[in-house]
Write an enzyme that holds these catalytic residues in place. Structure first.
Site, PDB file in Angstrom:
ATOM      1  N   GLY A 160      15.183  55.137  49.423  1.00 46.40           N
ATOM      2  CA  GLY A 160      15.955  56.356  49.372  1.00 46.40           C
ATOM      3  C   GLY A 160      15.384  57.447  48.489  1.00 46.40           C
ATOM      4  O   GLY A 160      16.112  58.333  48.043  1.00 46.40           O
ATOM      5  N   ARG A 283      12.467  47.516  58.217  1.00 48.02           N
ATOM      6  CA  ARG A 283      13.875  47.656  58.605  1.00 48.02           C
ATOM      7  C   ARG A 283      14.004  48.861  59.524  1.00 48.02           C
ATOM      8  O   ARG A 283      13.073  49.653  59.678  1.00 48.02           O
ATOM      9  CB  ARG A 283      14.745  47.886  57.363  1.00 48.02           C
ATOM     10  CG  ARG A 283      14.291  49.094  56.539  1.00 48.02           C
ATOM     11  CD  ARG A 283      15.278  49.489  55.493  1.00 48.02           C
ATOM     12  NE  ARG A 283      14.770  50.507  54.596  1.00 48.02           N
ATOM     13  CZ  ARG A 283      14.691  51.807  54.860  1.00 48.02           C
ATOM     14  NH1 ARG A 283      15.072  52.245  56.050  1.00 48.02           N
ATOM     15  NH2 ARG A 283      14.230  52.665  53.962  1.00 48.02           N
TER      16      ARG A 283
END
Length: 413
Positions: A160, A283
């Site tokens: 992030g 992912r």
């Protein structure tokens, strides 16, 4: 006959509900294991079964899953990274422990450490920025001198854009090094800082499943020194030759890291020497990317990932060709969000798919310089790039909010 369950380790504000809904459409009973289930609002709102457990404790997780097997047929296990990509190693180990479909834990581990990942990519001839690993302020300064300013400083583990900053001079380098090493940044293990060359150029990403490239997209960010996403688009506005080039580099990354099972998200900067790999995430991408990919290509990547997790065959074939895009709403200052307006009007614009704020009025806004700074988004789609951009801009122009500055220390409220 026991009910088939899908175990979701932790949750995610955006992707979590998509996984819950997809699991239910596939006839599965979703169960979330989380250290604090209350932080995921959708669990209570949708009455989703949730169990409180220390998700950093592998033995605790295996104990809970073993207990659940007495009641349910556990069809698969997957999860969400939160602030730490290495969390996926735990999920991979759980799949292996219970003999369920899942990635190789060793492959996920080498991918979750950004320094180790870089080593494997560089050794395989994948273009990456120049990089060094540092654990002290002296090592950071030495690495920056070798590479040459400006440089990117980032934790070797994390997600992030947390802790990531462009350092343009020695003062910024020293300031961010102090932030990372002297207690303000929270490390899950001993501090390891990646010092890397600043790769200048447009940002692109690919999304893969197994050894197939499903989609490619483009993104933009607020001005440095931080990297807060402000826009995303699928597919990326590239020529056919450029699409093929980043697809080829993506497959090379998967081979270098032995990521032959499941999803991956590969990030690039297109520099003077072509696509340079910034990061490979083992992912699916988060936030709006799954929705944008479904709108652009007709592929529900969350649904197809769950099918893979429970041992079924994926269908990754594109069924449509649209241009989808998102604009993220990012505040320009800290304070109290006291007003939001225009949401209903923006949502009514033809071509707008979703207008969403993640926060309510009266919420304190404290910017962190990463993806947590976003307070909402607008998504639009159409058959044409120019039209999609025009739809988004029209919707954005209808939305307004105001932030009252926080009082200075010593001032009366």
């Amino acid at each position: 006959m026991p009910k088939r369950a899908l175990i979701l380790v932790e949750g995610h504000r955006n992707s979590g509900p998509l996984y819950v809904q997809a699991a239910q459409r596939l006839g599965l009973h979703p169960i979330t294991l989380a250290a604090d289930p209350a932080q995921y609002d959708y669990l209570a709102e949708e009455s989703i079964e949730a169990i409180r457990v220390d998700t950093d404790n592998f033995d605790a997780l295996t104990h809970v899953c073993s207990r659940l097997r007495a009641t349910y047929d556990i069809a698969g296990i997957t999860g969400f990274a939160g602030r730490d990509e290495s969390f996926y190693v735990t999920v991979a180990k759980l799949c292996r422990h219970f003999d369920l479909p899942g990635p190789n834990p060793a492959s996920i581990a080498r991918c979750s450490d950004k320094f180790t990942q870089r080593q494997f990519l560089a050794q395989a001839g994948v273009p990456v920025p120049a990089y060094r690993l540092a654990a002290t302020a002296m090592e950071v300064e030495s690495a920056a001198a070798e590479i040459g300013l400006p440089v990117i400083l980032k934790p070797a583990e994390g997600s992030g854009s947390s802790g990531v900053r462009l350092c343009r001079d020695m003062d910024e380098l020293a300031e961010h090094t102090t932030y990372l090493l002297e207690g303000m940044y929270i490390w899950r293990s001993s501090p390891k800082i990646l010092v890397e060359e600043f790769a200048k150029g447009p940002f692109y990403e690919t999304v893969t499943m197994g050894d197939a490239v499903i989609a490619d997209g483009a993104a933009d960010f607020d001005p440095p020194p931080h990297f807060v996403p402000c826009a995303s688009m699928f597919p990326a506005p590239l020529t056919e030759e450029e699409h093929e080039r980043i697809a080829d580099v993506s497959l090379h990354c998967l081979q270098a890291l032995d990521l032959g099972w499941g999803p991956a998200n590969i990030e690039f900067r297109w520099t003077k020497r072509g696509p340079v790999v910034i990061e490979v995430n083992a992912r699916l991408p988060g936030w709006t990317a799954p929705q944008l990919i479904q709108l652009a290509y007709g592929v529900d990547i969350v649904n197809e990932h769950i099918k893979l997790v429970i041992g079924h065959e994926c269908d990754l074939r594109a069924t449509q060709s649209h241009i989808s895009a998102a604009r993220f709403l990012v505040p320009e200052r800290d304070g109290i969000l006291d007003r939001i307006e225009g949401v209903i009007l923006a949502a009514a614009v033809p071509g707008v798919v979703e207008v969403r704020f993640y926060v309510e009025p009266e919420t304190p806004i404290v910017r962190k310089g990463d993806d947590r700074d976003r307070i909402g988004h607008v998504i639009a789609a159409s058959p044409d790039h120019t039209r999609t951009e025009a739809i988004l801009q029209r919707a954005i122009d209808l939305i307004g909010w105001s932030i009252t500055p926080l009082p200075l220390r010593g001032e009366k409220k």
